[in-house]
Design a protein around this motif. Structure first.
Motif, short mmCIF file in Angstrom:
data_model
loop_
_atom_site.label_atom_id
_atom_site.label_comp_id
_atom_site.label_asym_id
_atom_site.label_seq_id
_atom_site.Cartn_x
_atom_site.Cartn_y
_atom_site.Cartn_z
N ARG A 193 141.98 7.12 11.10
CA ARG A 193 140.77 7.93 11.21
C ARG A 193 140.87 9.01 12.28
N ARG A 194 141.85 8.95 13.14
CA ARG A 194 141.99 9.95 14.20
C ARG A 194 142.74 11.19 13.73
N ASP A 195 143.25 11.19 12.52
CA ASP A 195 143.90 12.39 11.98
C ASP A 195 142.86 13.50 11.85
N ARG A 196 143.22 14.69 12.29
CA ARG A 196 142.27 15.80 12.25
C ARG A 196 142.98 17.10 11.88
N VAL A 197 142.25 17.95 11.18
CA VAL A 197 142.68 19.31 10.89
C VAL A 197 141.98 20.23 11.88
N VAL A 198 142.75 20.97 12.65
CA VAL A 198 142.20 21.85 13.67
C VAL A 198 142.36 23.29 13.19
N VAL A 199 141.25 24.03 13.19
CA VAL A 199 141.28 25.43 12.74
C VAL A 199 140.30 26.22 13.60
N THR A 200 140.62 27.47 13.82
CA THR A 200 139.76 28.32 14.64
C THR A 200 138.88 29.20 13.76
N THR A 201 137.78 29.63 14.37
CA THR A 201 136.90 30.55 13.64
C THR A 201 137.60 31.88 13.39
N GLY A 202 138.52 32.23 14.27
CA GLY A 202 139.25 33.48 14.08
C GLY A 202 140.06 33.49 12.80
N LEU A 203 140.61 32.36 12.40
CA LEU A 203 141.36 32.29 11.15
C LEU A 203 140.44 32.16 9.95
N LEU A 204 139.39 31.35 10.08
CA LEU A 204 138.48 31.16 8.94
C LEU A 204 137.81 32.46 8.53
N GLU A 205 137.52 33.31 9.51
CA GLU A 205 136.87 34.58 9.19
C GLU A 205 137.77 35.52 8.39
#
Length: 314
Positions: A144-156
């Motif tokens: 459950r500690r697996d996470r996808v990390v993404v920034t708002t700069g890329l999502l935009e």
């Protein structure tokens, strides 16, 4: 033991052809597993043989606390060129242990720091950072500690379909545990520099593996290709904030080759290539090299143990 004790040190050269051909002609999943397995076996065997040769070198050191039998002429005669090889093996093995230990420690430290940096965010599968720098990576934590990390700069910078491709790509890294393959080949390349081409190849095939899984999940190879291309373009020239050693959308592998592969047909899923092809011959050559390396190191280890047992008084 004879010269067989030195074979595992140079047999990784037999894997160079498959390192070049696997990423071009094999399914990325097959290529990753094959190259990682070969690298792990050959690195372990070469390190073992270094340790066996080091026995002769340590026996030559004045004031060593080892049993007197270790300096027996029969022990030294088991290794060709014992004067040079024995002494050279001592710093070589120490260097391997220090570099690999430091890499393992740094990898664990990077993961701990990444998790601590996300401690203030909600405990969700996807962590969105309010950062203008465009980057994304898969942060393994176990279950459950697996996470996808993404920034708002890329999502935009991405369209909705491309965002789905981004998340599918990073989830593929986590579900297939790609960080383990990357760490294994990195340690193998540090244990034996002849294995560096396999490390480079696996860095590429893990990304291609995630690309293909993402394309199958979102149902569009073109959307994944666009997401990779955009991520590479917007991150060009910007300082990378992706933790070292963790897979990401455009973190490893030549991006143009990945995009071209996604714009073409999906690779055929094949467990093992045919022997009547260049990649088949290369795969069998690497597998044979790994088997010979294992047999040589096992034979040398058994021989050294028997000699030491006979030379060391009870």
């Amino acid at each position: 033991m004879g010269v067989f004790v030195f074979l595992p040190l140079v047999l990784p050269l037999t894997a160079w052809p498959i390192a070049r051909l696997a990423e071009q002609h094999l399914h990325p999943r097959t290529a990753t597993r094959l190259l990682t397995g070969v690298a792990a076996v050959m690195a372990a065997c070469s390190t073992l043989c270094l340790a066996l040769v080091m026995v002769v070198g340590t026996a030559q050191l004045p004031g060593n606390p080892l049993p007197d039998g270790w300096s027996d002429p029969e022990v030294r005669a088991a290794v060709p060129y014992d004067e040079v090889a024995g002494k050279a093996a001592i710093p070589a093995l120490l260097a391997v242990l220090v570099v690999c230990g430091r890499t393992w420690w740094r990898h664990a430290r990077v993961r701990r720091r990444a998790h601590r940096a996300l401690a203030g965010l909600r405990n969700t599968e996807v962590a969105v950072l309010p950062d203008g720098a465009p980057y994304a990576y898969a942060l393994p934590g176990g279950g459950r500690r697996d996470r996808v990390v993404v920034t708002t700069g890329l999502l935009e910078c991405l369209e909705p379909a491309e965002r789905r491709a981004l998340f599918a790509h990073e989830r593929a890294h986590l579900s297939a545990r790609h960080h383990r393959f990357l760490l294994t080949v990195r340690l193998a390349a540090q244990a034996n520099p002849f294995l560096r081409p396999l490390r480079t190849a696996v860095s590429y095939t893990t990304e291609r593996w995630a690309d293909e899984d993402a394309a199958r999940t979102v149902g569009s190879r073109r959307a994944v290709a666009r997401a990779i291309g955009k991520a590479a373009l917007v991150s060009r020239g910007a300082p990378s904030a992706t933790p070292a050693g963790l897979p990401g959308l455009a973190a490893a592998g030549p991006v143009p080759r990945r995009v071209a592969a996604l714009l073409g047909p999906a690779p055929a899923v094949r467990t093992w290539p045919s022997l009547f092809t260049a990649v088949g011959v290369a795969a069998w050559g690497a597998a044979t090299g790994a088997v010979v390396s294992a047999m040589s190191s096992a034979n040398s280890a058994v021989t050294m143990v028997l000699i030491l047992h006979a030379a060391t008084p009870l």
